[in-house]
Design a protein around this motif. Structure first.
Motif, mmCIF file in Angstrom:
data_model
loop_
_atom_site.group_PDB
_atom_site.id
_atom_site.type_symbol
_atom_site.label_atom_id
_atom_site.label_comp_id
_atom_site.label_asym_id
_atom_site.label_seq_id
_atom_site.Cartn_x
_atom_site.Cartn_y
_atom_site.Cartn_z
ATOM 1 N N ILE A 722 65.178 49.175 9.715
ATOM 2 C CA ILE A 722 64.843 47.889 10.493
ATOM 3 C C ILE A 722 63.225 47.437 10.085
ATOM 4 C CG2 ILE A 722 63.593 49.668 12.074
ATOM 5 C CD1 ILE A 722 64.187 47.756 14.541
ATOM 6 N N GLY A 723 63.160 46.184 10.109
ATOM 7 C CA GLY A 723 61.915 45.672 9.751
ATOM 8 C C GLY A 723 61.555 44.103 10.662
ATOM 9 N N GLY A 724 60.553 44.086 10.716
ATOM 10 C CA GLY A 724 60.066 42.654 11.613
ATOM 11 C C GLY A 724 58.836 42.226 11.566
ATOM 12 N N ARG A 725 58.371 40.963 11.850
ATOM 13 C CA ARG A 725 57.258 40.423 11.649
ATOM 14 C C ARG A 725 56.791 39.585 12.920
ATOM 15 N NH1 ARG A 725 61.190 38.895 9.600
ATOM 16 N NH2 ARG A 725 60.851 40.452 7.886
ATOM 17 N N MET A 726 55.463 39.254 13.167
ATOM 18 C CA MET A 726 55.254 38.343 14.297
ATOM 19 C C MET A 726 54.006 37.520 13.785
ATOM 20 S SD MET A 726 55.862 37.512 17.496
ATOM 21 C CE MET A 726 56.634 38.880 18.170
ATOM 22 N N GLN A 727 53.853 36.253 14.189
ATOM 23 C CA GLN A 727 52.813 35.476 13.827
ATOM 24 C C GLN A 727 52.665 34.529 14.768
ATOM 25 O OE1 GLN A 727 51.790 34.127 9.551
ATOM 26 N NE2 GLN A 727 52.922 32.338 10.204
ATOM 27 N N SER A 728 51.216 34.308 14.846
ATOM 28 C CA SER A 728 50.554 33.308 16.322
ATOM 29 C C SER A 728 49.645 32.239 15.510
ATOM 30 C CB SER A 728 50.135 34.190 17.391
ATOM 31 O OG SER A 728 49.708 33.152 18.430
ATOM 32 N N GLN A 729 49.686 31.027 15.948
ATOM 33 C CA GLN A 729 49.017 30.069 15.435
ATOM 34 C C GLN A 729 48.438 29.336 16.608
ATOM 35 O OE1 GLN A 729 49.803 28.116 11.818
ATOM 36 N NE2 GLN A 729 49.000 26.105 12.469
ATOM 37 N N ILE A 730 47.060 28.972 16.810
ATOM 38 C CA ILE A 730 46.552 28.195 17.662
ATOM 39 C C ILE A 730 45.626 27.255 17.120
ATOM 40 C CG2 ILE A 730 44.888 28.190 19.771
ATOM 41 C CD1 ILE A 730 45.492 31.187 19.889
ATOM 42 N N GLN A 731 45.649 25.920 17.661
ATOM 43 C CA GLN A 731 45.065 24.736 17.169
ATOM 44 C C GLN A 731 44.185 24.425 18.217
ATOM 45 O OE1 GLN A 731 47.467 21.471 16.172
ATOM 46 N NE2 GLN A 731 48.793 22.626 14.978
ATOM 47 N N LEU A 732 42.556 24.834 17.995
ATOM 48 C CA LEU A 732 41.481 24.575 18.597
ATOM 49 C C LEU A 732 40.836 23.137 18.524
ATOM 50 C CD1 LEU A 732 39.978 27.902 18.450
ATOM 51 C CD2 LEU A 732 41.282 27.244 20.035
ATOM 52 N N PRO A 733 39.974 22.766 19.328
ATOM 53 C CA PRO A 733 39.349 21.230 19.284
ATOM 54 C C PRO A 733 38.544 21.360 18.095
ATOM 55 C CG PRO A 733 39.243 22.100 21.591
ATOM 56 C CD PRO A 733 39.890 23.340 20.509
ATOM 57 N N ASN A 734 38.240 20.104 17.517
ATOM 58 C CA ASN A 734 37.232 19.855 16.629
ATOM 59 C C ASN A 734 37.551 20.271 15.199
ATOM 60 O OD1 ASN A 734 35.449 18.458 18.542
ATOM 61 N ND2 ASN A 734 34.627 20.559 19.189
ATOM 62 N N GLY A 735 38.928 20.451 14.947
ATOM 63 C CA GLY A 735 39.518 20.850 13.769
ATOM 64 C C GLY A 735 39.294 22.249 13.511
ATOM 65 N N TRP A 736 39.174 23.239 14.549
ATOM 66 C CA TRP A 736 39.224 24.597 14.314
ATOM 67 C C TRP A 736 40.703 25.320 14.259
ATOM 68 C CZ3 TRP A 736 35.530 27.636 12.552
ATOM 69 C CH2 TRP A 736 34.189 27.073 12.280
ATOM 70 N N GLY A 737 40.846 25.981 13.756
ATOM 71 C CA GLY A 737 42.427 26.790 13.884
ATOM 72 C C GLY A 737 42.461 28.345 13.680
ATOM 73 N N ILE A 738 43.012 29.190 14.164
ATOM 74 C CA ILE A 738 43.046 30.666 14.235
ATOM 75 C C ILE A 738 44.640 30.983 13.956
ATOM 76 C CG2 ILE A 738 42.745 32.877 15.316
ATOM 77 C CD1 ILE A 738 40.730 31.527 17.072
ATOM 78 N N GLN A 739 44.636 32.088 12.959
ATOM 79 C CA GLN A 739 46.121 32.398 12.850
ATOM 80 C C GLN A 739 46.247 33.926 12.772
ATOM 81 O OE1 GLN A 739 49.101 30.337 10.408
ATOM 82 N NE2 GLN A 739 49.223 32.135 9.085
ATOM 83 N N ALA A 740 46.976 34.541 13.295
ATOM 84 C CA ALA A 740 47.058 36.158 13.237
ATOM 85 C C ALA A 740 48.551 36.599 12.782
ATOM 86 C CB ALA A 740 46.808 36.895 14.372
ATOM 87 N N PHE A 741 48.693 37.568 11.831
ATOM 88 C CA PHE A 741 50.058 37.947 11.309
ATOM 89 C C PHE A 741 49.998 39.337 11.461
ATOM 90 C CE2 PHE A 741 52.477 39.550 7.582
ATOM 91 C CZ PHE A 741 53.664 39.407 7.929
ATOM 92 N N GLY A 742 51.185 39.968 11.722
ATOM 93 C CA GLY A 742 51.533 41.290 11.424
ATOM 94 C C GLY A 742 53.198 41.641 11.200
ATOM 95 N N GLY A 743 53.216 42.570 10.374
ATOM 96 C CA GLY A 743 54.733 42.966 9.840
ATOM 97 C C GLY A 743 54.847 44.315 9.691
ATOM 98 N N PHE A 744 56.046 44.742 9.379
ATOM 99 C CA PHE A 744 56.391 46.093 9.099
ATOM 100 C C PHE A 744 57.712 46.241 8.507
ATOM 101 C CE2 PHE A 744 58.488 45.810 13.075
ATOM 102 C CZ PHE A 744 59.722 46.838 13.121
ATOM 103 N N ARG A 745 58.158 47.152 7.707
ATOM 104 C CA ARG A 745 59.277 47.334 7.153
ATOM 105 C C ARG A 745 59.625 48.874 7.292
ATOM 106 N NH1 ARG A 745 60.177 47.388 0.934
ATOM 107 N NH2 ARG A 745 59.361 49.638 1.225
#
Length: 845
Positions: A722-745
């Motif tokens: 079993i394996g998996g991954r999760m990723q989230s991305q947020i676009q903020l005002p004034n050109g800012w952005g945040i992204q997080a990632f986690g995964g496992f095998r």
């Protein structure tokens, strides 16, 4: 196996249930249905049959994104009477943005183009004369903001896209990949798993084919892991995962095909872009320039990456040799340094309105060095009998050159002829110098291994495609691949101050391996009125091999293979697509599996190739459903894979070195895999997305190994992975952005043991400059101590546990900026060579 049957029953019920519940409502209350590609498309009301203006003229063209100069796939095209605005005919663009309206009568019309995320485009005053065709060329559609179930969704590319025959990961939208390499990107792609060393698996198998811009490279044929380190992440635009290739593709890659698309210029004028990053583990620098004037376009670019890393490797190994129980306990501090790069120059030229010529030269380099200080304790029947100290400096250098020349002739939408050529060569040096030390760390002797390899390919290919009416298409082509692999190696010994001389215990050797492949394919696609689409095809390949080592000819008979493929898709409900696919695949051995050079860098854990390997054959079946349920996109698939004559890693105790084991490759295995993938993409808000997935499968392996009596015996191993991954991305005002990632095998099954699971994670933030001229960002990977991998092997004659601790926690500062005058031009369409036939590096189950 009742548990697997129950699992399939449950998953099939889930698939049908999701299909029945799928709903998707477009803006304005219009009805939508699936377009055969997991995308919604506009549909007229049930029972309404659009009137058609019958005639003998045709209107055609291409629909592209005005901001990005790329195809707007599956846009709808409506032909209206200019005076009454009554619909007269309509069609849907294909995945290249091409559209064609045939049998148009004489008169004046209005054309309306629509697609979700774009403003409607209207062209008035189209005057059709009897018997005369109209080519509108490029039609540009502008991105618009629309409402989708009370969530604002822009026409910007999603991080994940599903197309009719592949899944696309748009890596250019990944904030955390800058400063890394292609392996860092592939770790985030659904259905893929990548270990510490860059070895890639697709749905549990490493028998895959990796292409760069639809083309092969000899460095990939030698080792996928090496090639991925050569490609900087900043250079990658997207990654395509093709699990069920059609007959058009080479028959190799039992698990499927991974196609890495690099960033290309689609602008007019003179431009220059800079991408750079500085980090604790690695730094990168990229420069790209482009010039486009008149019919000529020129691109010139390069991306380089340097890294430093530290690791600790331990080995606990028990062997039975000559009736004695031998225990090896070994540790090694490792220091890794690497310098990798990829550089290119490309040309494209318009020979005419519908003829294109493209040429390019790509140069790749990989300089990887590892210094390891080994301490080895050997116990015989529980008594310490020797302690050895060994300092090994390994040099793994390579470079590759790929040169292509392609010609495309477009007769009309859907009718094309292309000629593609490719010359590819790579030179690999895999050497090491070892210092033998006493307990007082005094030099007692030296050892050297010299191993040079050359891998060459020449490919000639021609393809033709022809539409038959509006719902049928035929494709066929022929291809020749002429491949040459050479390996030359020698071991040398010297005293602490003496001159090196040939090691009589390990004689020099060589391999000359020539492989010629002739192939032809035929593919037929047709669609039915009840929303079924069938793509049927077959490919025939004939392979001839001429090989010899330093002693004699290696007898590998020529072989032929007929490789069928069937792909069926069905639009279900309003926004769902159900697919069923079958294909047969071939996997030929690559240089890493063939190379007869003993790798003695670690005398207790030796590796050698097998120049007599034959190809393995695999049957693949896949059932999948893609659907949109309100704000969520889901893809669920079931797959089965059965491989015979599998190329399998086999480890046995050494005949001559106390406590050592030797690993090689043999055609002795059988592998069966049954599993499922689930992937989802969810819009929490218009600026916040969450996507992820889970892969799980049952793996059964069977092969041969030497038993206690010295006779080969059948062994098997099985288990769930079993394996998996999760990723989230947020676009903020004034050109800012945040992204997080986690995964496992999870734990991976091997014929003689298991490889334990591993995890990875990253976090990044980026600030775009005004007008998208550049950006600055900060990203971190594995910042809580790095990564750890444990591998366990066992047989009646040995047991091995190896642990690899890589302290690769990294923090990096990234910067990019673009200058120059930019004007959008039509994106050129070329057909390149696609060699999909050679096994790259990595382990095989």
């Amino acid at each position: 196996m009742p548990t697997m049957k129950n699992l399939f029953s449950l998953l099939f019920i889930l698939v049908l249930g999701a299909s029945a519940q799928a709903q998707f409502g477009p803006p304005g209350g219009g009805r939508q249905q699936g377009d055969g590609n997991g995308r919604p498309r506009t549909e007229t009301a049930p029972g309404f049959e659009m009137p058609t203006a019958k005639g003998n003229s045709k209107i055609s063209g291409y629909i592209v994104d005005s901001a990005m100069t790329q195809a707007v796939e599956y846009a709808t095209v409506a032909l209206l009477d200019k005076a009454t605005q009554k619909p007269m005919d309509g069609t849907i663009a294909d995945d290249k943005g091409k559209f064609s309206l045939t049998k148009v009568a004489e008169g004046e019309y209005t054309l309306v183009f629509r697609f979700i995320g774009y403003s409607p485009k209207t062209i008035d005053g189209i005057k059709v004369e009897k018997g005369k065709d109209i080519d509108l060329g490029v039609v540009k559609m502008s991105v618009n903001t629309v409402m989708l179930d009370a969530v604002t969704v822009t026409g910007e590319k999603s991080l994940i896209e599903e197309k009719v025959d592949r899944l696309v990961y748009n890596a250019e939208k990944d904030l955390t990949s800058k400063g890394g390499d292609a392996a860092d990107v592939l770790r985030k792609v659904p259905m893929l798993s990548v270990d510490f060393d860059g070895n890639v698996q697709l749905r549990g198998t490493s028998n895959i084919r990796v292409l760069i811009n639809n083309k092969p490279s000899t460095i990939i044929a030698s080792s996928i892991a090496d090639a991925l380190k050569m490609i900087p992440a900043d250079l990658i635009q997207s990654v395509e995962v093709i699990t069920s290739p059609s007959a058009k593709y080479d028959a190799e890659g039992t698990g499927g095909i991974i196609n890495i698309i690099t960033k290309k210029s689609s602008i007019k004028g003179l431009t220059l872009s800079l991408d750079t990053g500085v980090g604790l583990r690695g730094s990168n620098l990229g420069l790209n320039g482009s010039l486009r004037t008149g019919k000529l376009g020129v691109t010139l670019g390069g991306h380089g990456r340097a890294f430093y890393n530290k690791a600790l490797v331990t080995l606990d190994q028990n062997t039975v040799q000559n009736g004695d129980n031998i225990l090896t306990k070994q540790s090694a501090d490792a220091f890794d340094n690497g310098l990798f790069g990829r550089y290119n120059i490309g040309f494209d030229y318009d020979l005419g309105q519908k003829q294109y010529l493209a040429a390019g030269v790509n140069f790749g380099t990989r300089n990887f060095s590892r210094n390891q200080d080994y301490t080895t304790n050997i116990f015989t029947n529980d008594a310490l009998t020797s302690t050895k100290y060994r300092n090994v400096d390994s040099r793994d250098f390579s470079n590759s050159v790929d040169m292509n020349l392609d010609y495309v002739r477009i007769f009309k939408p859907g009718q094309e002829w292309s000629i593609s050529t490719l010359y590819s060569v790579s030179n690999l040096t895999n050497n090491f110098n070892a210092d033998l030390l006493s307990s007082a760390q005094e030099l007692t002797g030296r050892q050297k291994n010299l191993n040079g390899n050359v891998n060459k390919e020449i490919t000639l290919q021609t393809d033709y495609m022809q539409p038959i009416g509006k719902k049928q298409q035929i494709e066929f082509g022929v291809k020749g691949i002429f491949r040459e692999v050479n390996s030359d190696f020698e071991y040398q010994l010297a005293g602490p101050t003496g001159v090196f001389s040939t090691d009589a215990r390990n004689p020099a050797g060589l391999l000359n391996y020539n492989q010629n492949i002739g192939a032809g394919y035929l593919s037929y696609t047709f669609a039915t009125a009840n929303k079924y689409t069938f793509k049927l095809g077959s490919r025939f390949e004939h392979t001839m091999i001429d090989a010899n080592d330093q002693n004699s000819e290696i007898n590998i008979p020529a072989y032929s293979n007929l490789v069928p493929s069937v792909n069926i898709s069905k639009a279900v409900g309003k926004a769902s697509t159900l697919k069923l696919a079958y294909n047969k695949r071939i996997q030929r051995p690559g240089l890493q599996q063939l190379n007869p050079n003993f790798n003695l860098a670690n005398l207790q854990n030796i590796n050698i190739g097998n120049s007599s390997l034959k190809p393995e054959l695999t049957d693949n079946v896949e059932l999948s459903l893609s659907t949109s349920i309100k704000k969520t996109y889901l893809n669920m698939s079931l797959f089965s894979r059965s491989t015979s004559n599998a190329i399998t890693r086999i480890t046995t105790p050494s005949d001559s070195l106390i406590g050592a084991v030797v690993t090689t490759y043999q055609n002795i295995g059988r592998e069966q895999t049954v599993g499922a993938n689930v992937f989802g993409n969810f819009y929490i808000t218009s600026k916040w997305t969450l996507n992820g997935g889970v892969d799980f499968y049952y793996n059964y392996l069977e092969g041969m190994q030497v038993g206690l009596t010295g006779v080969s015996e059948t062994v098997s191993n099985s288990g769930f992975v079993i394996g998996g991954r999760m990723q989230s991305q947020i676009q903020l005002p004034n050109g800012w952005g945040i992204q997080a990632f986690g995964g496992f095998r999870g734990n991976r099954v091997q014929l003689q043991g298991t490889q334990r699971g591993m995890g990875m994670y990253s976090l990044g933030v980026r600030k775009d400059f005004p007008n998208k001229k550049g950006s600055i960002g900060l990203a971190a990977d594995n910042f809580f101590g790095g990564m750890r991998m444990v591998s366990t092997l066992n047989s009646p004659l040995f047991n091995q546990v190896s642990v690899n601790n890589i302290y690769n926690q990294n923090v990096k500062l990234t910067f990019s900026y673009k200058i120059g005058k930019m004007a959008l031009v039509e994106k050129k369409r070329t057909r390149g060579v696609k060699n999909d036939d050679v096994m790259g590096g990595g382990e095989n189950n």
